[in-house]
Write an enzyme that holds these catalytic residues in place. Structure first.
Site, mmCIF file in Angstrom:
data_model
loop_
_atom_site.group_PDB
_atom_site.id
_atom_site.type_symbol
_atom_site.label_atom_id
_atom_site.label_comp_id
_atom_site.label_asym_id
_atom_site.label_seq_id
_atom_site.Cartn_x
_atom_site.Cartn_y
_atom_site.Cartn_z
ATOM 1 N N CYS A 1 -10.120 -5.294 0.824
ATOM 2 C CA CYS A 1 -11.260 -4.370 0.825
ATOM 3 C C CYS A 1 -12.140 -4.643 -0.394
ATOM 4 O O CYS A 1 -11.733 -5.327 -1.346
ATOM 5 C CB CYS A 1 -10.774 -2.921 0.832
ATOM 6 S SG CYS A 1 -10.222 -2.324 -0.781
ATOM 7 N N ASN B 1 0.837 -1.190 0.000
ATOM 8 C CA ASN B 1 0.000 0.000 0.000
ATOM 9 C C ASN B 1 0.882 1.253 0.000
ATOM 10 O O ASN B 1 1.958 1.284 0.603
ATOM 11 C CB ASN B 1 -1.019 0.008 1.144
ATOM 12 C CG ASN B 1 -0.426 -0.173 2.526
ATOM 13 O OD1 ASN B 1 0.600 -0.824 2.706
ATOM 14 N ND2 ASN B 1 -1.083 0.391 3.524
ATOM 15 N N GLU C 1 -3.077 -4.825 -2.815
ATOM 16 C CA GLU C 1 -3.595 -5.795 -3.790
ATOM 17 C C GLU C 1 -3.725 -5.169 -5.170
ATOM 18 O O GLU C 1 -3.351 -5.762 -6.182
ATOM 19 C CB GLU C 1 -4.965 -6.326 -3.349
ATOM 20 C CG GLU C 1 -4.969 -7.048 -2.016
ATOM 21 C CD GLU C 1 -5.239 -6.127 -0.833
ATOM 22 O OE1 GLU C 1 -4.807 -4.947 -0.868
ATOM 23 O OE2 GLU C 1 -5.886 -6.580 0.115
ATOM 24 N N GLU D 1 0.362 5.304 0.564
ATOM 25 C CA GLU D 1 -0.557 6.363 0.983
ATOM 26 C C GLU D 1 -0.052 7.729 0.505
ATOM 27 O O GLU D 1 1.029 7.839 -0.090
ATOM 28 C CB GLU D 1 -0.721 6.315 2.510
ATOM 29 C CG GLU D 1 -1.319 4.988 2.947
ATOM 30 C CD GLU D 1 -1.578 4.879 4.453
ATOM 31 O OE1 GLU D 1 -1.096 5.739 5.222
ATOM 32 O OE2 GLU D 1 -2.265 3.911 4.843
ATOM 33 N N CYS E 1 -10.697 -3.767 -3.880
ATOM 34 C CA CYS E 1 -9.688 -4.720 -4.368
ATOM 35 C C CYS E 1 -10.330 -6.032 -4.795
ATOM 36 O O CYS E 1 -9.895 -6.656 -5.760
ATOM 37 C CB CYS E 1 -8.616 -4.956 -3.309
ATOM 38 S SG CYS E 1 -7.521 -3.531 -3.125
ATOM 39 N N CYS F 1 -4.204 0.500 -2.381
ATOM 40 C CA CYS F 1 -4.027 -0.721 -1.599
ATOM 41 C C CYS F 1 -2.945 -1.611 -2.225
ATOM 42 O O CYS F 1 -2.690 -1.555 -3.437
ATOM 43 C CB CYS F 1 -5.327 -1.518 -1.559
ATOM 44 S SG CYS F 1 -6.669 -0.753 -0.663
HETATM 45 N N1 THU Z 1 -5.269 -1.458 2.618
HETATM 46 C C1 THU Z 1 -4.740 -2.323 1.703
HETATM 47 O O1 THU Z 1 -3.630 -2.112 1.207
HETATM 48 N N2 THU Z 1 -5.470 -3.414 1.361
HETATM 49 C C2 THU Z 1 -6.699 -3.707 1.859
HETATM 50 O O2 THU Z 1 -7.322 -4.658 1.403
HETATM 51 C C3 THU Z 1 -7.242 -2.926 2.958
HETATM 52 C C4 THU Z 1 -6.576 -1.643 3.227
HETATM 53 C C5 THU Z 1 -4.504 -0.280 2.991
HETATM 54 C C6 THU Z 1 -5.077 1.019 2.504
HETATM 55 C C7 THU Z 1 -4.500 1.986 3.503
HETATM 56 O O3 THU Z 1 -3.204 2.362 3.067
HETATM 57 C C8 THU Z 1 -4.370 1.170 4.783
HETATM 58 O O4 THU Z 1 -4.439 -0.176 4.394
HETATM 59 C C9 THU Z 1 -5.464 1.455 5.803
HETATM 60 O O5 THU Z 1 -6.719 1.332 5.250
#
Ligand code: THU
Length: 130
Positions: free
Chosen positions: A85, A43, A56, A45, A88, A54
């Protein structure tokens, strides 16, 4: 599966590459393509919060940009072994709804489901052409 250990190790390693200074929730993903190649993602940000991606989807886009479109397994590594999520799940479903999603936590516990199980009645590409 022969390279499952390798896939799990890659997903854990990718957590270390995550850029998550806002949530402090690091995620690593390792995707096995049908031709045996492995694509990874973490991930990433941003100070503009809604611009993050994310792990995935990062892995899927990495794979597609490299020429792969058919996937067998994705391993998602987090501290607490959460499932992908909804966004994804939709992106994974676009390419390989029957692929296996393996969710692992930092202690090494794992569970698995198919994308179709995680996203029943998905919106599919074919539905754009009724
Ligand atoms: N996140 C993912 O990378 N994958 C997921 O399936 C759920 C959430 C990340 C997004 C964000 O950077 C952090 O987790 C918190 O939501």
């Amino acid at each position: 599966m022969e390279n499952l250990e390798q896939l799990i190790a890659a997903a854990h390693a990718m957590r270390g590459r995550a850029y998550a200074p806002y949530s402090n929730f690091t995620v690593g993903a390792a995707l096995l393509a049908a031709d045996g190649a492995i694509y990874t993602g973490c991930n990433v940000e941003n100070a503009c919060f809604n611009l993050g991606i994310c792990a995935e989807r990062n892995a899927v886009f990495h794979a597609v940009a490299s020429g792969a479109r058919e996937f067998v397994v994705i391993v998602v590594a987090t501290e607490n072994g959460v499932s992908p999520c909804g966004g994804c799940r939709q992106v994974l479903s676009e390419f390989s709804p029957q692929m296996t999603v393996i969710m692992v936590d930092a202690a090494g516990h794992m569970r698995q489901a198919t994308v179709a199980e995680l996203l029943p009645d998905a919106f599919e590409p074919a539905q754009l052409n009724p």
